[in-house]
Motif scaffolding. Sequence first.
Motif, PDB file in Angstrom:
ATOM      1  N   ARG A  62      28.196 -43.163  25.935  1.00 37.86           N
ATOM      2  CA  ARG A  62      28.999 -41.600  25.775  1.00 37.86           C
ATOM      3  C   ARG A  62      28.087 -40.894  26.734  1.00 37.86           C
ATOM      4  O   ARG A  62      28.934 -39.887  27.704  1.00 37.86           O
ATOM      5  N   PHE A  63      27.025 -40.569  26.780  1.00 41.49           N
ATOM      6  CA  PHE A  63      26.332 -39.637  27.359  1.00 41.49           C
ATOM      7  C   PHE A  63      26.210 -39.851  28.968  1.00 41.49           C
ATOM      8  O   PHE A  63      26.548 -39.268  29.716  1.00 41.49           O
ATOM      9  N   TYR A  64      26.106 -41.341  29.269  1.00 38.83           N
ATOM     10  CA  TYR A  64      26.042 -41.554  30.835  1.00 38.83           C
ATOM     11  C   TYR A  64      27.589 -41.452  31.401  1.00 38.83           C
ATOM     12  O   TYR A  64      27.592 -41.060  32.561  1.00 38.83           O
ATOM     13  N   ALA A  65      28.411 -42.100  30.646  1.00 36.75           N
ATOM     14  CA  ALA A  65      29.817 -41.847  31.372  1.00 36.75           C
ATOM     15  C   ALA A  65      30.218 -40.516  31.497  1.00 36.75           C
ATOM     16  O   ALA A  65      30.874 -40.038  32.457  1.00 36.75           O
ATOM     17  N   GLU A  66      30.091 -39.393  30.519  1.00 32.53           N
ATOM     18  CA  GLU A  66      30.272 -38.017  30.844  1.00 32.53           C
ATOM     19  C   GLU A  66      29.465 -37.500  31.868  1.00 32.53           C
ATOM     20  O   GLU A  66      30.203 -36.875  32.609  1.00 32.53           O
ATOM     21  N   LEU A  67      28.175 -37.741  32.188  1.00 29.54           N
ATOM     22  CA  LEU A  67      27.348 -37.250  33.145  1.00 29.54           C
ATOM     23  C   LEU A  67      27.773 -37.941  34.501  1.00 29.54           C
ATOM     24  O   LEU A  67      28.001 -36.992  35.412  1.00 29.54           O
ATOM     25  N   LEU A  74      32.119 -32.484  40.213  1.00 32.52           N
ATOM     26  CA  LEU A  74      31.765 -31.322  40.643  1.00 32.52           C
ATOM     27  C   LEU A  74      31.289 -31.615  42.256  1.00 32.52           C
ATOM     28  O   LEU A  74      30.823 -32.301  42.796  1.00 32.52           O
ATOM     29  N   ASP A  75      31.691 -30.347  42.773  1.00 32.66           N
ATOM     30  CA  ASP A  75      31.108 -30.002  44.288  1.00 32.66           C
ATOM     31  C   ASP A  75      29.580 -29.795  44.597  1.00 32.66           C
ATOM     32  O   ASP A  75      28.858 -30.206  45.125  1.00 32.66           O
ATOM     33  N   ARG A  76      29.152 -29.118  43.144  1.00 39.05           N
ATOM     34  CA  ARG A  76      27.812 -28.730  43.418  1.00 39.05           C
ATOM     35  C   ARG A  76      27.046 -29.319  42.077  1.00 39.05           C
ATOM     36  O   ARG A  76      27.033 -28.854  40.882  1.00 39.05           O
ATOM     37  N   THR A  77      26.497 -30.639  42.395  1.00 37.23           N
ATOM     38  CA  THR A  77      26.179 -31.542  41.286  1.00 37.23           C
ATOM     39  C   THR A  77      24.950 -30.684  40.566  1.00 37.23           C
ATOM     40  O   THR A  77      24.569 -31.324  39.434  1.00 37.23           O
ATOM     41  N   TYR A  78      24.373 -29.908  41.061  1.00 30.17           N
ATOM     42  CA  TYR A  78      23.154 -29.174  40.347  1.00 30.17           C
ATOM     43  C   TYR A  78      23.592 -28.382  39.114  1.00 30.17           C
ATOM     44  O   TYR A  78      22.642 -27.742  38.527  1.00 30.17           O
ATOM     45  N   PHE A  79      24.811 -28.316  38.856  1.00 33.06           N
ATOM     46  CA  PHE A  79      25.278 -27.654  37.642  1.00 33.06           C
ATOM     47  C   PHE A  79      25.660 -28.649  36.546  1.00 33.06           C
ATOM     48  O   PHE A  79      26.129 -28.070  35.498  1.00 33.06           O
ATOM     49  N   ALA A  80      25.430 -30.046  36.723  1.00 33.54           N
ATOM     50  CA  ALA A  80      25.772 -30.997  36.041  1.00 33.54           C
ATOM     51  C   ALA A  80      25.093 -30.565  34.513  1.00 33.54           C
ATOM     52  O   ALA A  80      25.854 -30.871  33.605  1.00 33.54           O
ATOM     53  N   SER A  81      24.063 -30.069  34.491  1.00 29.77           N
ATOM     54  CA  SER A  81      23.307 -30.096  33.191  1.00 29.77           C
ATOM     55  C   SER A  81      23.904 -28.876  32.276  1.00 29.77           C
ATOM     56  O   SER A  81      23.653 -28.899  31.145  1.00 29.77           O
ATOM     57  N   GLU A  97      16.643 -32.933  30.550  1.00 27.47           N
ATOM     58  CA  GLU A  97      15.713 -31.918  30.802  1.00 27.47           C
ATOM     59  C   GLU A  97      15.270 -31.879  32.012  1.00 27.47           C
ATOM     60  O   GLU A  97      14.961 -30.842  32.861  1.00 27.47           O
ATOM     61  N   ALA A  98      15.034 -33.141  32.842  1.00 28.16           N
ATOM     62  CA  ALA A  98      14.930 -33.256  34.163  1.00 28.16           C
ATOM     63  C   ALA A  98      16.056 -32.782  35.025  1.00 28.16           C
ATOM     64  O   ALA A  98      15.810 -32.061  35.838  1.00 28.16           O
ATOM     65  N   LEU A  99      17.359 -33.122  34.671  1.00 26.61           N
ATOM     66  CA  LEU A  99      18.325 -32.517  35.226  1.00 26.61           C
ATOM     67  C   LEU A  99      18.386 -31.130  35.345  1.00 26.61           C
ATOM     68  O   LEU A  99      18.588 -30.355  36.343  1.00 26.61           O
ATOM     69  N   GLU A 100      18.015 -30.505  34.057  1.00 28.45           N
ATOM     70  CA  GLU A 100      17.852 -28.868  34.247  1.00 28.45           C
ATOM     71  C   GLU A 100      16.780 -28.380  35.009  1.00 28.45           C
ATOM     72  O   GLU A 100      17.303 -27.278  35.663  1.00 28.45           O
ATOM     73  N   ALA A 101      15.832 -28.978  35.044  1.00 28.38           N
ATOM     74  CA  ALA A 101      14.894 -28.437  35.885  1.00 28.38           C
ATOM     75  C   ALA A 101      15.210 -28.729  37.325  1.00 28.38           C
ATOM     76  O   ALA A 101      14.944 -27.684  38.186  1.00 28.38           O
ATOM     77  N   ALA A 106      17.236 -26.267  42.314  1.00 24.25           N
ATOM     78  CA  ALA A 106      18.506 -26.167  43.411  1.00 24.25           C
ATOM     79  C   ALA A 106      19.131 -25.025  43.749  1.00 24.25           C
ATOM     80  O   ALA A 106      19.541 -24.483  44.635  1.00 24.25           O
ATOM     81  N   ALA A 107      19.485 -24.356  42.547  1.00 20.02           N
ATOM     82  CA  ALA A 107      20.118 -23.105  42.368  1.00 20.02           C
ATOM     83  C   ALA A 107      19.323 -22.128  43.012  1.00 20.02           C
ATOM     84  O   ALA A 107      19.745 -21.216  43.645  1.00 20.02           O
TER      85      ALA A 107
END
Length: 341
Positions: A62-67, A74-81, A97-101, A106-107
């Motif tokens: 469920r988590f990886y499919a949604e990700l 997304l055009d800007r994938t750094y907003f994924a978290s 947490e790694a995605l957030e960092a 990136a932002a």
Amino acid sequence: MSLSAYLRDNLAAIVTGALCCLGVAGMMAALGTGPDATVLVPCFVAACGAVALGIGYVRRRRFYAELARIVEDLDRTYFASELVDAPDFLEGRLAHEALEAVGKAAADDVSFHRQQAESYRDYIELWIHEIKTPIAAAHLMAADLHGETASKLKAELDRIESYVEQALFYARSTSLARDYAIREIGLADAVRTACKKNARYLIERGVVPSVEVGEDVTVFADASWLAFILGQIVVNAAKYGAAVVRFSAREEDAGTSAARTVLEVADDGQGIPASDVPRVFDRGFTGRNGRAQGSATGMGLYLVAMLCQKMGLGVGLASEEGAGTRVMLAFPHDRRRKDAL
């Protein structure tokens, strides 16, 4: 994440569980518990392990499919978290947490470079406005001069002014701010304004403009931007050997939601090689003719395409080497449509 990939990732745990079941079966047999218990207990242990694996697979899938879906959309994938909820299993939380960092870094980097770009653009616009003062002063001084040298000097001043204006419109085309106003304007007036602005260059090149646009034809556009666009097209035609530049207008798809007015700018110049036509609106592309001229920048038609896109106009080009070039500008009648061409 597929089931086979999940099972491969947990192969060590599955093999260990199978060995444990065999060990339990052996121990039960050695203790003399009977064949039913010897089979039932290991099977129960194996079933519990399979259930645990299944629950783990469902949570992770469920988590990886949604990700994956969000990253794909997304055009800007750094907003994924920001759009994915933190999962309730350890490796998922670590990944989140790694995605957030990474997203925050990136932002911050994008914001920094955007500020730098805006500062540079502001400087370029300020410099352009400042440089106009000495250019205007030079025009005034040159107005009192006469003769062939004076004419050449005035022509060079016009070229400098044209390049400065091109730089200004390029700076504006990359800005997110909307510094243009779409209004109903007379198309013939816009054509005449562009020709008048470049009159000295057209005369120098021996180019005759022919305006076959009715006085009652109106379009929706920004007057100054349209004059610049037409000026770039006219200068290109003159630069590449045209003797006549003909402006004509026609209405297409009348009475439908796709109705538009098309302005065609046709010249009898040297034309563009067929291999170069698909790339004429690319930034910095000069092509065979431009390289032969030596002074081409490849920015004129790129700016034409950029400004047309900003105003919601369509632009197209057709050319035959040795026979001339036609540039078509499409002005939608319905300003709500951005895809009129």
